[in-house]
Design a protein around this motif. Structure first.
Motif, PDB file in Angstrom:
ATOM      1  N   LEU A 118       0.825  -1.207   0.000  1.00 55.56           N
ATOM      2  CA  LEU A 118       0.000   0.000   0.000  1.00 55.56           C
ATOM      3  C   LEU A 118       0.861   1.261   0.000  1.00 55.56           C
ATOM      4  O   LEU A 118       0.521   2.259  -0.647  1.00 55.56           O
ATOM      5  CB  LEU A 118      -0.923   0.008   1.219  1.00 55.56           C
ATOM      6  N   ALA A 119       1.973   1.208   0.727  1.00 59.15           N
ATOM      7  CA  ALA A 119       2.865   2.368   0.770  1.00 59.15           C
ATOM      8  C   ALA A 119       3.428   2.672  -0.615  1.00 59.15           C
ATOM      9  O   ALA A 119       3.444   3.823  -1.047  1.00 59.15           O
ATOM     10  CB  ALA A 119       4.001   2.117   1.761  1.00 59.15           C
ATOM     11  N   VAL A 120       3.871   1.640  -1.310  1.00 54.67           N
ATOM     12  CA  VAL A 120       4.411   1.834  -2.658  1.00 54.67           C
ATOM     13  C   VAL A 120       3.323   2.348  -3.597  1.00 54.67           C
ATOM     14  O   VAL A 120       3.550   3.263  -4.399  1.00 54.67           O
ATOM     15  CB  VAL A 120       5.007   0.522  -3.193  1.00 54.67           C
TER      16      VAL A 120
ATOM     17  N   GLY B  42       9.839  11.121   1.201  1.00 56.99           N
ATOM     18  CA  GLY B  42      10.401  10.745   2.489  1.00 56.99           C
ATOM     19  C   GLY B  42       9.403  10.875   3.619  1.00 56.99           C
ATOM     20  O   GLY B  42       9.359  10.048   4.544  1.00 56.99           O
ATOM     21  N   ILE B  43       8.579  11.921   3.553  1.00 58.29           N
ATOM     22  CA  ILE B  43       7.541  12.112   4.577  1.00 58.29           C
ATOM     23  C   ILE B  43       6.535  10.968   4.531  1.00 58.29           C
ATOM     24  O   ILE B  43       6.131  10.427   5.572  1.00 58.29           O
ATOM     25  CB  ILE B  43       6.836  13.469   4.368  1.00 58.29           C
ATOM     26  N   ARG B  44       6.142  10.583   3.327  1.00 55.31           N
ATOM     27  CA  ARG B  44       5.191   9.483   3.188  1.00 55.31           C
ATOM     28  C   ARG B  44       5.769   8.174   3.739  1.00 55.31           C
ATOM     29  O   ARG B  44       5.067   7.409   4.418  1.00 55.31           O
ATOM     30  CB  ARG B  44       4.811   9.318   1.719  1.00 55.31           C
ATOM     31  N   LEU B  45       7.034   7.905   3.464  1.00 54.75           N
ATOM     32  CA  LEU B  45       7.668   6.696   3.983  1.00 54.75           C
ATOM     33  C   LEU B  45       7.797   6.754   5.502  1.00 54.75           C
ATOM     34  O   LEU B  45       7.609   5.746   6.194  1.00 54.75           O
ATOM     35  CB  LEU B  45       9.036   6.513   3.333  1.00 54.75           C
ATOM     36  N   PHE B  46       8.122   7.937   6.024  1.00 53.32           N
ATOM     37  CA  PHE B  46       8.221   8.096   7.477  1.00 53.32           C
ATOM     38  C   PHE B  46       6.880   7.807   8.136  1.00 53.32           C
ATOM     39  O   PHE B  46       6.810   7.154   9.183  1.00 53.32           O
ATOM     40  CB  PHE B  46       8.688   9.515   7.811  1.00 53.32           C
TER      41      PHE B  46
ATOM     42  N   ALA C 294      -1.633   5.996   5.486  1.00 55.81           N
ATOM     43  CA  ALA C 294      -0.329   6.282   6.076  1.00 55.81           C
ATOM     44  C   ALA C 294       0.580   7.048   5.136  1.00 55.81           C
ATOM     45  O   ALA C 294       1.348   7.918   5.558  1.00 55.81           O
ATOM     46  CB  ALA C 294       0.346   4.979   6.518  1.00 55.81           C
ATOM     47  N   ALA C 295       0.520   6.740   3.843  1.00 58.07           N
ATOM     48  CA  ALA C 295       1.407   7.388   2.877  1.00 58.07           C
ATOM     49  C   ALA C 295       0.774   8.620   2.251  1.00 58.07           C
ATOM     50  O   ALA C 295       1.304   9.157   1.284  1.00 58.07           O
ATOM     51  CB  ALA C 295       1.814   6.401   1.786  1.00 58.07           C
ATOM     52  N   TYR C 296      -0.333   9.079   2.793  1.00 58.47           N
ATOM     53  CA  TYR C 296      -0.961  10.323   2.332  1.00 58.47           C
ATOM     54  C   TYR C 296      -0.554  11.470   3.248  1.00 58.47           C
ATOM     55  O   TYR C 296      -0.245  11.258   4.424  1.00 58.47           O
ATOM     56  CB  TYR C 296      -2.486  10.190   2.327  1.00 58.47           C
ATOM     57  N   ILE C 297      -0.569  12.686   2.708  1.00 57.20           N
ATOM     58  CA  ILE C 297      -0.254  13.849   3.539  1.00 57.20           C
ATOM     59  C   ILE C 297      -1.514  14.230   4.317  1.00 57.20           C
ATOM     60  O   ILE C 297      -2.194  15.218   4.059  1.00 57.20           O
ATOM     61  CB  ILE C 297       0.256  15.028   2.685  1.00 57.20           C
ATOM     62  N   TYR C 298      -1.839  13.374   5.260  1.00 56.20           N
ATOM     63  CA  TYR C 298      -2.938  13.552   6.200  1.00 56.20           C
ATOM     64  C   TYR C 298      -2.377  13.349   7.605  1.00 56.20           C
ATOM     65  O   TYR C 298      -1.425  12.579   7.790  1.00 56.20           O
ATOM     66  CB  TYR C 298      -4.033  12.510   5.967  1.00 56.20           C
TER      67      TYR C 298
END
Length: 483
Positions: free
Chosen positions: A24-26, A87-91, A137-141
């Motif tokens: 899902l992250a990818v 990088g933020i999304r992966l973090f 998780a990988a969204y800017i939310y």
């Protein structure tokens, strides 16, 4: 039931959940969330330029009126150490994994010396298809950061013995969550009630309780003072948002598919369940706009020269430096914004008093929809292949089954008055789920806002199902978890 309590199954389920998270992250690394993403990233960028405003690039400083600073500060910190958006999304994906690890630690604390894996396996089994938080998780939310901080709060609240260290840590963590999602404001009070119930025989520390509330309140002061300096009013939450989202909550189900242009340019959902006749939709849209005509007539005199200068520019503005930046919420002067918020709330109260029956029905529907992802008619019509239809239905089927399982399992525990041996965790999980459901009832349907406590919903189900599965064993739940 031995296989369901095995360590081997735990390792398999943990591996499968990790695999789903990474996939899902990818898949979400380049997903665009045009409104919230642009707003949050804009505020973080603005702070790098010395302005708390997504409109920092304009010649005039237009202080923000919409967001508490928690998540923008988080983004600022990550940008400051060199992380770009990927990088933020992966973090944040790492934060999701950390959230699940904290919940599993809490379950392990419940299981104690018995070393059973039953509840942990049930939790991971439920988590596997419930991908809402992993997906976001990988969204800017801010949802995954909120979830992580709530999980941390829960671990401290449950596993730390009463002490000043626990009191101060809870107050500070709660302060961070409040700046991320101000609706968290009453949770520390609920926590103190739970603590009082848990320690009423051993002795409840009223001094520490008062200290927790005082320190928690103190964490709100910086933003309140910032509002006082820039907007002339001491307010620990943003100047706008609550009344406007509440207004959409009243009207949206009567205006399916309507794109309003009076506030933030909201697109109303087209729900499968209808609360109005198709023939009446035009009349409701007209009534909605008449309500706004009254509000605009009273707020227009408060528009400043700066407001008028940038009014046209602030709708659907895309900064040339960021072609994917997206929509920025219009920001107006303090007096205008405050008055508009007051008039919106006044209109909301009048609407509810005029049609309490309609409002009550929509709140019952909202209570379910906050936990069950709905199917939107346009998305269903656009799904022409079987695979596309499955993609549309999957979130509804999974969240709907989970909701029904929650009602059944939790209801069984409550109606049977079964004594849960891991009582503090059980009570806190129920409190968080019920609180987040009720606090969002007045507003527009946004299931995303309950996502941070979805792990606690799954934890409640796992504890309840675990108690049901062990109900015939000697000692009941005591065979599963220590008191």
């Amino acid at each position: 039931m031995a296989w369901l309590s095995s360590a081997r199954l735990f390792r398999v389920l943990a591996g499968l959940n990790l695999l789903v998270t990474l996939v899902l992250a990818v898949a979400s690394l380049h997903a665009i969330t045009p409104d919230d993403r642009s707003s949050y990233m804009g505020l973080a960028e603005g702070m790098l330029h010395g302005r708390y405003s997504a409109w920092y690039f304009l010649p005039d400083y237009i202080p923000d009126t919409f967001r508490n600073p928690g998540y923008p500060v988080f983004l600022l910190l990550l940008k400051s150490i060199g992380l770009h958006e990927t990088g933020i999304r992966l973090f944040q994906t790492g934060l999701y994994i950390g959230t699940i690890a904290l919940v599993l630690r809490l379950i392990k604390h419940c299981e104690g010396a018995n070393h059973t894996w039953l509840v942990r396996n049930l939790f991971l089994l439920l988590l596997l298809p419930n991908i809402q938080l992993a997906y976001l998780a990988a969204y800017i939310y801010p949802e995954v950061l909120v979830a992580f901080m709530i999980a941390l709060y829960g671990v401290v609240a449950i596993t730390w013995a009463p002490s000043w260290k626990r009191t101060l840590t809870l107050a500070l963590v709660a302060g961070v969550v409040f700046q991320l999602r101000p609706v968290f404001v009453f949770v520390p009070v609920i926590q103190l009630l739970l603590d009082f119930w848990q320690t009423r025989r051993q002795g409840f520390s009223w001094v520490q309780a008062a200290a927790l509330l005082l320190v928690f309140g103190a964490t709100m002061l910086p933003y309140g003072l910032w509002n006082l300096r820039h907007h002339g009013v001491f307010k620990t939450t943003s100047l706008e948002g609550g009344a406007g989202v509440m207004q959409i909550g009243f009207w949206a189900l009567r205006m399916p598919g309507y794109h309003e242009g009076r506030y933030w340019g909201n697109q109303m959902g087209d729900e499968v369940v209808s609360f109005t006749d198709t023939a009446d939709v035009k009349n409701h849209i007209a009534a909605f706009n008449r309500e706004w005509d009254v509000i605009d007539a009273q707020t227009k005199p408060l528009l400043t020269d700066v407001d008028r200068r940038y009014a046209a520019q602030m709708y659907h503005y895309i900064p040339p430096a960021w072609p994917d930046y997206g929509f920025l919420f219009p920001t107006y002067s303090s007096a205008y914004t405050i008055k508009r918020e007051q008039l919106l709330m006044k209109a909301n109260v009048a609407d509810i008093l005029r049609e309490p029956g309609y409002y009550f029905k929509t709140r019952l529907y909202t209570l379910v929809r906050l936990w069950v992802t709905g199917v939107q008619r346009p998305a269903w019509r656009a799904a022409t292949s079987p695979v596309a239809k499955i993609k549309v239905l999957y979130p509804t089927l999974v969240s709907g089954f989970t909701f029904l399982l929650a009602v059944a399992s939790i209801g069984w525990v409550l109606l049977s008055r079964r004594r849960m041996a891991c009582a503090p965790t059980w009570r806190l999980s129920l409190a968080l789920v019920v609180y987040f459901g009720l606090i969002h009832l007045p507003f527009a349907i946004q299931a995303r806002y309950t996502v941070p406590v979805r792990p606690w919903l799954l934890l409640s189900i796992a504890l309840a199902v675990g108690a049901w599965l062990t109900r015939r064993t000697q000692g009941g739940t005591q065979a599963l978890m220590p008191a």
